[in-house]
Design an enzyme around this catalytic site. Structure first.
Site, PDB file in Angstrom:
ATOM      1  N   ASN A  89       0.791  -1.223   0.000  1.00  0.00           N
ATOM      2  CA  ASN A  89       0.000   0.000   0.000  1.00  0.00           C
ATOM      3  C   ASN A  89       0.825   1.276   0.000  1.00  0.00           C
ATOM      4  O   ASN A  89       0.364   2.319  -0.474  1.00  0.00           O
ATOM      5  CB  ASN A  89      -0.930   0.000   1.222  1.00  0.00           C
ATOM      6  CG  ASN A  89      -1.588   1.340   1.445  1.00  0.00           C
ATOM      7  OD1 ASN A  89      -2.447   1.769   0.670  1.00  0.00           O
ATOM      8  ND2 ASN A  89      -1.172   2.037   2.503  1.00  0.00           N
ATOM      9  N   TYR A 154       4.583  10.478 -10.362  1.00  0.00           N
ATOM     10  CA  TYR A 154       3.542   9.644  -9.760  1.00  0.00           C
ATOM     11  C   TYR A 154       2.927   8.715 -10.806  1.00  0.00           C
ATOM     12  O   TYR A 154       2.808   7.499 -10.593  1.00  0.00           O
ATOM     13  CB  TYR A 154       2.463  10.542  -9.148  1.00  0.00           C
ATOM     14  CG  TYR A 154       1.353   9.782  -8.459  1.00  0.00           C
ATOM     15  CD1 TYR A 154       1.532   9.284  -7.176  1.00  0.00           C
ATOM     16  CD2 TYR A 154       0.120   9.582  -9.084  1.00  0.00           C
ATOM     17  CE1 TYR A 154       0.515   8.588  -6.535  1.00  0.00           C
ATOM     18  CE2 TYR A 154      -0.895   8.891  -8.453  1.00  0.00           C
ATOM     19  CZ  TYR A 154      -0.698   8.399  -7.179  1.00  0.00           C
ATOM     20  OH  TYR A 154      -1.703   7.709  -6.545  1.00  0.00           O
TER      21      TYR A 154
END
Length: 258
Positions: A89, A154
């Protein structure tokens, strides 16, 4: 087993979740605990870890650092007695800027956490997942299937996570390990608020204007909740998800563009 029972993970699963002190990670941790799993997590912020239920194992770790990951996996497997589920995560948003304005150190930090961190965790947990014929879940993003102007590090990292996921599904599948990526969309919370604020500043626009524009690109015209991501994670670890592997599954209300 009836269909409804197949939607719930079996009790006692041994689960490692990275970056579970807050945000989506914390909701995933608490969802697995509610499903009667044994859970171990990590975070960079000890104050967040201190607020977790005492029954949840925890430790400090920066997943971008190999030594931290080695220690995390060793302690988690010692505490849990093995691993059935690993949830990759941990991730950071990184800078919001034009490509010619992004500093090398900022680019590298995003790649270190978002991509290299998932590699480092998979590298050390694969042996345990082979033993249990377990599940590896990688958190990507809808930015892993769409272009994302001013968020290139990102987006690049999240596209790479999808490639890593599909490759590991092929590699580990013959040993009974399932690997999937979950692609959250615009998830309500402090993180998206920071992203919208930074993007508004970069574009010279108001926060409200950028938020409206973001939601106009979502078919359902709404944000998703962290619990929606956790629900997908639970399903993928339940018997009903037993034949799902190598997939990049968006939980996003159908984001059409970024």
């Amino acid at each position: 087993m009836n269909v409804l029972d197949s939607l719930v993970p079996r009790a006692g699963l041994r689960v490692l979740v990275t970056a579970g002190g807050g945000g989506i990670g914390r909701v995933i941790v608490e969802a697995f605990q509610e499903a009667r799993a044994q859970v171990y997590t990590c975070d960079l912020d000890p104050s967040l870890l201190d607020t977790l239920d005492p029954a949840i194992g925890r430790g400090l770790a920066d997943v971008g650092k190999p030594a931290d990951v080695d220690a995390l996996v060793a302690e988690a497997t010692r505490a849990l007695g093995g691993l059935d589920v690993v949830v990759n995560n941990a991730g950071i948003a990184g800078p919001t800027a034009g490509i010619d304005e992004i500093e090398v150190v900022d680019w590298e930090r995003v790649i270190d956490v978002n991509l290299n961190g998932q590699y480092l965790v998979a590298r050390r947990t694969a042996v345990h997942l082979r033993e249990s014929q377990g599940v590896l879940l990688n958190l990507a993003s809808v930015a892993g299937r769409l272009g994302f102007a001013f968020r290139t590090p990102y987006a690049a990292s999240k596209w790479a996570v999808v490639g890593l996921t599909k490759s590991l599904a092929s590699e580990l599948g013959p040993d009974g390990v399932r690997v999937n990526a979950i692609l959250p969309g615009i998830v309500r919370g402090q993180r998206i608020e920071r992203v919208i604020r930074d993007r508004a500043e970069a574009l010279g626009r108001t926060y409200e204007d950028v938020e409206r524009e973001n939601l106009s690109k979502v078919s359902l015209r709404r944000m998703v909740e962290a619990k929606d991501i956790a629900a997908m994670a639970l399903f993928l670890c339940a018997p009903g998800g037993g034949n799902i592997s190598g997939q990049a599954l968006s939980v996003c209300g159908n984001v059409e563009a970024l």
